[in-house]
Scaffold this active site. Structure first.
Site, short mmCIF file in Angstrom:
data_model
loop_
_atom_site.label_atom_id
_atom_site.label_comp_id
_atom_site.label_asym_id
_atom_site.label_seq_id
_atom_site.Cartn_x
_atom_site.Cartn_y
_atom_site.Cartn_z
N PHE A 105 -15.79 -39.97 11.44
CA PHE A 105 -17.03 -39.41 11.99
C PHE A 105 -16.89 -39.23 13.49
O PHE A 105 -17.18 -38.16 14.04
CB PHE A 105 -18.22 -40.31 11.66
CG PHE A 105 -19.49 -39.92 12.37
CD1 PHE A 105 -20.32 -38.94 11.85
CD2 PHE A 105 -19.86 -40.52 13.57
CE1 PHE A 105 -21.50 -38.57 12.50
CE2 PHE A 105 -21.03 -40.16 14.24
CZ PHE A 105 -21.84 -39.18 13.70
N HIS A 106 -16.45 -40.29 14.18
CA HIS A 106 -16.31 -40.20 15.62
C HIS A 106 -15.35 -39.09 16.02
O HIS A 106 -15.65 -38.27 16.90
CB HIS A 106 -15.80 -41.51 16.21
CG HIS A 106 -15.37 -41.37 17.65
ND1 HIS A 106 -14.10 -40.96 18.00
CD2 HIS A 106 -16.05 -41.52 18.82
CE1 HIS A 106 -14.01 -40.87 19.31
NE2 HIS A 106 -15.18 -41.21 19.82
N ASP A 115 -13.97 -44.06 11.90
CA ASP A 115 -13.32 -43.27 12.94
C ASP A 115 -13.36 -41.78 12.63
O ASP A 115 -13.37 -40.96 13.55
CB ASP A 115 -11.86 -43.72 13.10
CG ASP A 115 -11.72 -45.02 13.85
OD1 ASP A 115 -12.69 -45.43 14.53
OD2 ASP A 115 -10.66 -45.66 13.76
N HIS A 155 -15.11 -49.55 22.15
CA HIS A 155 -14.11 -49.99 23.12
C HIS A 155 -12.81 -49.22 22.97
O HIS A 155 -12.16 -48.89 23.96
CB HIS A 155 -13.86 -51.50 22.96
CG HIS A 155 -13.03 -51.84 21.76
ND1 HIS A 155 -13.56 -52.08 20.52
CD2 HIS A 155 -11.68 -51.97 21.63
CE1 HIS A 155 -12.58 -52.34 19.67
NE2 HIS A 155 -11.42 -52.29 20.31
N ASP A 156 -12.41 -48.90 21.73
CA ASP A 156 -11.16 -48.17 21.51
C ASP A 156 -11.27 -46.74 21.99
O ASP A 156 -10.41 -46.25 22.73
CB ASP A 156 -10.83 -48.15 20.01
CG ASP A 156 -9.93 -49.29 19.59
OD1 ASP A 156 -9.16 -49.78 20.44
OD2 ASP A 156 -9.99 -49.69 18.42
N GLU A 211 -12.22 -52.63 10.21
CA GLU A 211 -11.58 -51.48 10.83
C GLU A 211 -10.33 -51.23 10.01
O GLU A 211 -9.47 -52.12 9.90
CB GLU A 211 -11.21 -51.75 12.29
CG GLU A 211 -10.55 -50.52 12.93
CD GLU A 211 -9.81 -50.82 14.21
OE1 GLU A 211 -9.59 -49.87 14.98
OE2 GLU A 211 -9.41 -51.97 14.44
N ASP A 231 -10.34 -56.66 12.74
CA ASP A 231 -9.60 -55.65 13.49
C ASP A 231 -8.40 -55.12 12.71
O ASP A 231 -7.61 -55.89 12.16
CB ASP A 231 -9.12 -56.27 14.81
CG ASP A 231 -8.28 -55.32 15.63
OD1 ASP A 231 -8.85 -54.31 16.11
OD2 ASP A 231 -7.07 -55.57 15.79
N ALA A 232 -8.26 -53.79 12.67
CA ALA A 232 -7.05 -53.09 12.21
C ALA A 232 -6.42 -53.74 10.99
O ALA A 232 -5.24 -54.10 10.99
CB ALA A 232 -6.05 -53.00 13.36
#
Length: 583
Positions: A315-316, A313, A380-381, A293, A260-261
């Site tokens: 792409f999203h 992210d 989820h984010d 991530e 994560d992050a």
């Protein structure tokens, strides 16, 4: 081959098998530490070099224990494998890591190119046993990897998981350590890999006592959204997290980890070392996958022997803006979206060193194969950090969403679905917590509402209270009665086409170009195992004329007969994605 597995750690509780247990704690800020057991046993621990304390005393499996510092503060074991009653302030428990007999001990995993990820929240699906029950459904879809949101012990009964404070202890609210092992074991039995989301960039706000006796865990010179950064440059701290990664991979047999992050860790050198140490420790012939991530888009961390891929992210975000027209918050950086989306399809990242929000972001990524990027429409984010947790199924038409799913599942990147997406679920996924401390509950509620005050269309007071049980229950995915079955069939068909024609070639795939065919339409091509894969995508509400129709000899992977006939005549229908292979 053994049917039991254990990861040897230099700290925590190690049951010696003769009724005794060895306990070790790193507490460099204090001079004395005692251990207390729930049966009344108490003993001063022997001080070793470099801040370590150790003792051996009678303690069977199931015994509770805790540490008392010289100033009287009582703390749990930071390497606790299980917390009694899930209480992050209470007794840690002696466990038997080899007590579970694995049914599928010979499982070696699956190669990365076969990966189709399904992200889920364990609590929302009923705990470890609840997730175990849905595994056959996921396998029948063609999903190959289940990714659990974080499960480290947290305060309260429900949480997204990013407030964990005891990284080695599976959350008691979800089940026991053996229940988790059974979940992993069952996944392997139906051919599924299982990944775990781990958080090495911060600890949660309740139940973290490390600052009281091991301040080097925190680097006060560097701050993150959660406070001081984690001091991974200190060897004992960095090793703590390396052992955590190996613990999940070796003792629980997870097939991969999502970190994560990691941009908030701020130490790319340590990340590279972490990957090297994990790969060196994994037994030959076993597939273990590492996913980042990383808002910093550090392409140099991606590749064989390091991290398999990064959540993309870019792409999203570009696709989300194209589909919805939204431009508030971070979506403003992706408007207008078409050029950024096409760059993602050609090169991976949209930001490869260009300014974003006043700072340069990213590194060149065009040299990487598409397999280094995990793409998604939802996670989820991106759902849960919306004010009302609304899914994409609420924001766009079903036909547009199905066209986006075809793009996601047939492009030669690694695709990820979010729980409920295969059922066209329209239920929200909201931000929820359950902190026992009333001041913390108020701070979370007020902070959540303040976060959205500046957004148009609603007042911050309208935001669901993260502490309410109803906020959690509203986040449990429910199948859409009208479109659920048809969506499930579509997802299964798309994944089957992917695994047969696309997946075997994604490590060698390279872009052959991606160009706009209209305001919301484009054509993207990749070399693919001696052929070229072409996706014709039109998210607009009107048909689009194609300058160059596909070859008459094209082999079609997706599209009904009428749409294929239309494209062959040079007209791409509205709200459609079609895919073909050309020699």
């Amino acid at each position: 081959m053994s049917d039991t597995f254990v990861h040897a750690m230099p700290y925590g509780a190690r049951h010696l098998g003769d009724g005794r247990t060895r306990f070790r704690l790193w507490a460099p800020d204090v001079d004395t530490v005692s251990i207390e057991c729930d049966d009344g046993h108490a003993l001063p621990m022997r001080a070793l070099d470099d801040g370590w304390f150790e003792c051996v005393l009678p303690a069977e499996v199931g015994s509770g224990y805790r540490f008392r510092l010289g100033d009287g503060l009582v703390v749990p074991d930071p390497a606790s494998r299980r917390q009694a009653g899930g209480d992050v302030h209470g007794f840690s428990m002696v466990t038997d890591p080899v007590g579970y007999a694995w049914r599928h001990a010979g499982w070696r995993g699956r190669p990365w190119h076969e990966t189709v990820i399904y992200e889920l929240h364990v609590g929302a699906l009923g705990g470890f046993h609840g997730v175990e029950m849905v595994l056959p459904h996921l396998a029948s879809l063609g999903i190959t990897a289940v990714q659990l949101m974080p499960i480290a012990e947290f305060a309260g009964e429900r949480n997204w998981g990013y407030d964990g404070v005891l990284p080695f202890a599976p959350a008691d609210a979800y089940g026991s350590p053996d229940d988790l092992k059974s979940l992993v074991d069952t996944a392997h039995g139906v051919g599924l890999m299982i990944f775990l989301d781990v958080v090495y960039n911060h600890f949660g706000p309740e139940g973290n006592y490390l600052g009281a006796y091991a301040s080097p865990f925190f680097d006060e010179s560097t701050h993150t959204p959660w406070g001081a950064a984690i001091g991974v440059a200190t060897p004992q701290v960095g090793d703590y997290f390396v052992h955590n990664a190996l613990y999940w991979l070796q003792e629980f047999r997870f097939d991969g980890l999502r970190f994560d992050a990691v941009h908030a860790i701020g130490n790319a050198g340590w990340l590279a070392t972490l990957a090297d140490r994990v790969h060196a420790a994994v037994e030959p012939g076993r597939h273990v996958h590492l996913i980042l991530e990383n808002e910093a888009n550090q392409a140099h961390l991606l590749g064989r022997g390091r991290f398999d891929a990064q959540w993309n992210d870019d792409f999203h975000n570009a696709l989300h803006v194209l589909l919805t027209g939204e431009r508030e918050g971070y979506y403003a950086h992706y408007h207008p979206p078409m050029d950024k989306l096409l760059r993602c399809l050609r090169e991976g990242f949209a930001f490869q060193g260009e300014p974003m929000g006043g700072r340069r972001r990213g590194e060149p990524s065009a040299h990487l194969p598409p397999s280094r990027f995990v793409n998604f429409l939802q996670n989820h984010d991106q759902v849960g950090n919306r004010a009302f947790g609304d899914r994409l199924s609420i924001l766009v038409s079903p036909e547009t969403l199905e066209a986006a799913l075809a793009l996601l599942l047939l492009a030669p990147f690694v695709p990820m679905l979010f729980m409920g997406e295969e059922w066209a679920s329209r239920t929200p996924f909201l931000f929820f917590t359950d902190f026992p401390d009333e001041d913390l509950r108020k701070a979370v509620r007020d902070g959540r509402r303040k976060e959205f005050d500046a957004f148009t269309g609603f007042s911050g007071e309208d935001i669901p209270d993260p502490n309410e049980y109803a906020t959690f229950t509203a986040s449990i995915p429910v199948r859409d009665r009208e479109r659920g079955d048809a969506r499930r069939t579509l997802v299964r068909e798309l994944i089957a086409a992917r695994q047969k024609h696309v997946a075997p070639h994604i490590e060698q795939a390279r872009s052959l170009g991606a160009e706009a065919a209209g305001e919301c339409a484009f054509i993207a091509r990749w070399s693919l195992g001696g052929s070229s894969l072409t996706l014709f995508v039109n998210f607009a509400d009107i048909d689009v004329t194609l300058v160059k129709p596909p070859s008459p000899s094209a082999a079609w992977l997706h599209g009904d007969a009428a749409d294929i006939a239309s494209v062959s005549r040079g007209l791409l229908p509205a709200r459609r994605t079609l895919a073909c292979l050309e020699s």
